[in-house]
Design a protein around this motif. Structure first.
Motif, PDB file in Angstrom:
ATOM      1  N   UNK A 192       0.550  -1.008  -0.187  1.00 27.52           N
ATOM      2  CA  UNK A 192       0.015   0.053   0.472  1.00 27.52           C
ATOM      3  C   UNK A 192       1.045   1.243   0.049  1.00 27.52           C
ATOM      4  N   UNK A 193       0.177   2.187  -0.306  1.00 29.25           N
ATOM      5  CA  UNK A 193       1.096   4.033  -0.968  1.00 29.25           C
ATOM      6  C   UNK A 193      -0.191   4.848  -0.446  1.00 29.25           C
ATOM      7  N   UNK A 194       0.365   6.150  -0.423  1.00 28.53           N
ATOM      8  CA  UNK A 194      -0.782   7.080  -0.464  1.00 28.53           C
ATOM      9  C   UNK A 194      -1.011   7.645   0.573  1.00 28.53           C
ATOM     10  N   UNK A 195      -0.681   6.793   1.977  1.00 31.99           N
ATOM     11  CA  UNK A 195      -1.191   7.245   3.769  1.00 31.99           C
ATOM     12  C   UNK A 195      -0.324   9.133   3.564  1.00 31.99           C
ATOM     13  N   UNK A 196      -1.299   9.735   4.535  1.00 33.42           N
ATOM     14  CA  UNK A 196      -0.204  10.850   5.093  1.00 33.42           C
ATOM     15  C   UNK A 196      -1.358  11.726   6.041  1.00 33.42           C
ATOM     16  N   UNK A 253      -5.584   6.342  -2.081  1.00 37.37           N
ATOM     17  CA  UNK A 253      -4.210   5.493  -1.701  1.00 37.37           C
ATOM     18  C   UNK A 253      -4.401   4.425  -2.841  1.00 37.37           C
ATOM     19  N   UNK A 254      -3.000   3.460  -2.800  1.00 41.62           N
ATOM     20  CA  UNK A 254      -3.070   2.701  -4.040  1.00 41.62           C
ATOM     21  C   UNK A 254      -2.348   1.314  -3.091  1.00 41.62           C
ATOM     22  N   UNK A 295      -3.156  -3.151  -9.837  1.00 41.19           N
ATOM     23  CA  UNK A 295      -3.451  -1.973  -8.682  1.00 41.19           C
ATOM     24  C   UNK A 295      -4.285  -1.390  -8.552  1.00 41.19           C
ATOM     25  N   UNK A 296      -4.827  -1.258  -6.581  1.00 41.59           N
ATOM     26  CA  UNK A 296      -5.959  -1.513  -6.761  1.00 41.59           C
ATOM     27  C   UNK A 296      -6.366   0.450  -6.037  1.00 41.59           C
ATOM     28  N   UNK A 297      -7.273   1.076  -5.402  1.00 45.18           N
ATOM     29  CA  UNK A 297      -7.065   2.262  -5.553  1.00 45.18           C
ATOM     30  C   UNK A 297      -8.227   2.326  -4.740  1.00 45.18           C
ATOM     31  N   UNK A 298      -8.641   3.374  -3.673  1.00 44.64           N
ATOM     32  CA  UNK A 298      -9.277   3.792  -2.230  1.00 44.64           C
ATOM     33  C   UNK A 298      -9.336   5.555  -2.632  1.00 44.64           C
ATOM     34  N   UNK A 299      -9.739   6.044  -3.730  1.00 47.11           N
ATOM     35  CA  UNK A 299      -9.921   7.363  -3.079  1.00 47.11           C
ATOM     36  C   UNK A 299     -11.197   7.737  -2.038  1.00 47.11           C
ATOM     37  N   UNK A 300     -10.852   8.503  -1.112  1.00 43.01           N
ATOM     38  CA  UNK A 300     -10.693   8.756   0.168  1.00 43.01           C
ATOM     39  C   UNK A 300     -11.054  10.168  -0.300  1.00 43.01           C
TER      40      UNK A 300
END
Length: 124
Positions: free
Chosen positions: A6-10, A20-21, A78-83
């Motif tokens: 996973x990546x994209x947190x912050x 998130x990816x 890749x799976x994404x989560x757009x928040x």
């Protein structure tokens, strides 16, 4: 075996957005249903969203419905989560998970492979 990263947190302010990816490797990505889960300090891991192998079917937790969107790109594995419209209560470590087959599950025990997680912190 499937490896998930996973990546994209912050850190983001309430009302903001993050994407998130989760990059997969090791097996044919399109054979797997994918899920996102999260775990806040002192709480159990909870279901967030899931997507079928084709991307044609999705499920969401009521708490994120209308704010989060799960998607996948099988060509990129890749799976994404757009928040969007993030809330303080969305603060947690977010994990992606994979399970072979066509069914979608909200039960974390049904998933076979897990990433290491990425921290999402929403400030007020």
């Amino acid at each position: 075996q499937v490896q998930l990263v996973e990546s994209g947190g912050g850190l983001v302010q309430a009302g903001g957005s993050l994407r998130l990816s989760c990059a997969a490797s090791g097996r044919t990505f399109s054979n797997y249903a994918m899920g996102w889960f999260r775990q806040a300090p002192g709480k159990e891991r909870e279901f967030v969203a899931a997507i079928s192998w084709s991307g044609g079917t999705t499920k969401y937790a009521d708490s994120v419905k209308g704010r989060f969107t799960i998607s996948r790109d099988n060509a990129k594995s890749t799976v994404y989560l757009q928040m969007n419209s993030l809330k303080v209560e969305d603060t947690a470590v977010y994990y992606c998970a994979a399970r072979g087959g066509v069914a979608l599950y909200i039960d974390a025990n049904k998933y076979n492979y897990w990433g290491q997680g990425t921290q999402v912190t929403v400030s007020s």
